[in-house]
Design a protein around this motif. Structure first.
Motif, PDB file in Angstrom:
ATOM      1  N   PRO A  92       0.835  -1.204   0.000  1.00 52.63           N
ATOM      2  CA  PRO A  92       0.000   0.000   0.000  1.00 52.63           C
ATOM      3  C   PRO A  92       0.869   1.254   0.000  1.00 52.63           C
ATOM      4  O   PRO A  92       1.646   1.477   0.923  1.00 52.63           O
ATOM      5  N   THR A 144       1.297   5.575  -0.998  1.00 57.79           N
ATOM      6  CA  THR A 144       0.639   6.870  -1.156  1.00 57.79           C
ATOM      7  C   THR A 144       1.654   7.862  -1.703  1.00 57.79           C
ATOM      8  O   THR A 144       2.820   7.852  -1.300  1.00 57.79           O
ATOM      9  N   THR A 157      -2.636  10.922  -2.464  1.00 56.92           N
ATOM     10  CA  THR A 157      -3.561   9.953  -3.025  1.00 56.92           C
ATOM     11  C   THR A 157      -2.922   8.573  -3.015  1.00 56.92           C
ATOM     12  O   THR A 157      -1.700   8.445  -3.125  1.00 56.92           O
ATOM     13  N   VAL A 158      -3.743   7.545  -2.866  1.00 53.49           N
ATOM     14  CA  VAL A 158      -3.281   6.162  -2.893  1.00 53.49           C
ATOM     15  C   VAL A 158      -3.136   5.722  -4.342  1.00 53.49           C
ATOM     16  O   VAL A 158      -4.020   5.982  -5.173  1.00 53.49           O
ATOM     17  N   ASN A 199      -1.327   2.527  -7.200  1.00 54.80           N
ATOM     18  CA  ASN A 199      -1.149   1.083  -7.320  1.00 54.80           C
ATOM     19  C   ASN A 199       0.177   0.734  -7.978  1.00 54.80           C
ATOM     20  O   ASN A 199       0.441   1.123  -9.110  1.00 54.80           O
ATOM     21  N   THR A 213       5.049   4.318   2.271  1.00 57.53           N
ATOM     22  CA  THR A 213       4.204   3.297   2.873  1.00 57.53           C
ATOM     23  C   THR A 213       4.367   3.397   4.377  1.00 57.53           C
ATOM     24  O   THR A 213       5.330   3.984   4.870  1.00 57.53           O
TER      25      THR A 213
END
Length: 284
Positions: free
Chosen positions: A154, A156, A177-178, A180, A223
């Motif tokens: 995860p 950001t 914002t997160v 991927n 993270t």
């Protein structure tokens, strides 16, 4: 705009506005972002570059030691020219976008080390040495995440700038914002320099519109580890997977980040701090 070394498609652009040809260049930023908490990104830095008689915001950075900022190499070498340290002013320890032209406290830069970025654009990092140390009461340096990066980690990304592509006024607050992490075949298809997320570059694909963008260059990809933010990557470059699309950031895009741990020796050699200390709060 082309990034030297990213030869697969011309749409890959540096995620800063510092390579633009005029002072009114678009400074787009975190897409689908929200405001950060008060101390969540206390290590984040705002990098301003002299333009005429004033300074304008061009890149984001992170306090990596008490007197060094880590950012992107293309924030230090612009149009194939290494910028002079006295061309920069850096604001540290504030969520609000400062203005070093009108009273905001700032740090002068006395040295810039962009490593071998001039000859290897995949090594898109630079270290900015400040004229004096940042007090711990102002900001605490972030530690480097030294482990392998996997797809489900995860992460950001954070930075300053506009909230909607196509406008030109930066946000007054730090946004996050997160995003991927990806290791799909797209990562290689759109950048010959990417091989795996264990190397110099990390790959990120936007599936939901969340993304970094111009103005975020050099900013932190983080993270949580042991309850603390740790530095996974440094925002580098990106673009749309559709060469005919009008947006370089947000929906259907791919982006690349310099993996912080890959550059631990570089950081250590420049700062004089051992890799273990640069990540001392992390169990190695």
């Amino acid at each position: 705009m082309h990034v030297s070394g990213y030869a697969v498609r011309s749409g890959m652009v540096p995620r800063s506005d510092s390579n633009q040809d005029n002072d009114e260049a678009l400074v787009t930023n975190i897409i689908n972002g929200v405001q950060t908490d008060s101390n969540e990104f206390g290590f984040a830095a705002q990098i301003f570059l002299k333009s005429g008689n004033s300074y304008r915001f061009v890149c984001t950075g992170s306090l990596i030691t008490e007197n060094y900022i880590i950012s992107a190499g293309h924030c230090a070498i612009i149009n194939n020219t290494k910028m002079s340290p006295d061309s920069y002013r850096i604001v540290v320890g504030s969520r609000s976008l400062g203005d070093p032209n009108s009273g905001t406290d700032y740090y002068n830069v006395v040295k810039i080390n962009p490593g071998d970025y001039a000859t290897n654009s995949a090594h898109d990092v630079a270290l900015f040495k400040l004229e004096k140390s940042v007090p711990s009461s102002v900001a605490t340096p972030i530690k480097v995440y030294p482990f392998r990066v996997y797809n489900k980690l995860p992460v950001t990304v954070a930075g300053w700038g506009v909230t909607t592509a196509g406008t030109s006024t930066p946000s007054n607050v730090l946004l996050k914002t997160v995003v991927n992490i990806s290791s799909s075949t797209n990562c290689t298809d759109y950048n010959d320099d990417w091989t795996t997320n264990y190397g110099a570059l990390l790959c990120q694909e936007s599936y939901n519109g969340n993304d970094s963008c111009q103005g975020d260059s050099g900013g932190p990809l983080v993270t949580l580890y042991g309850g603390e933010q740790v530095l996974v990557g440094v925002t580098s470059t990106g673009g749309n997977k559709d060469a005919n699309a009008s947006n370089d950031c947000g929906t259907n895009t791919i982006a690349y980040y310099s993996r912080a741990a890959y550059f631990l020796k570089f950081i250590s050699d420049e700062t004089g701090i051992t890799p273990r200390v640069l990540s001392q709060r992390i169990a190695l």
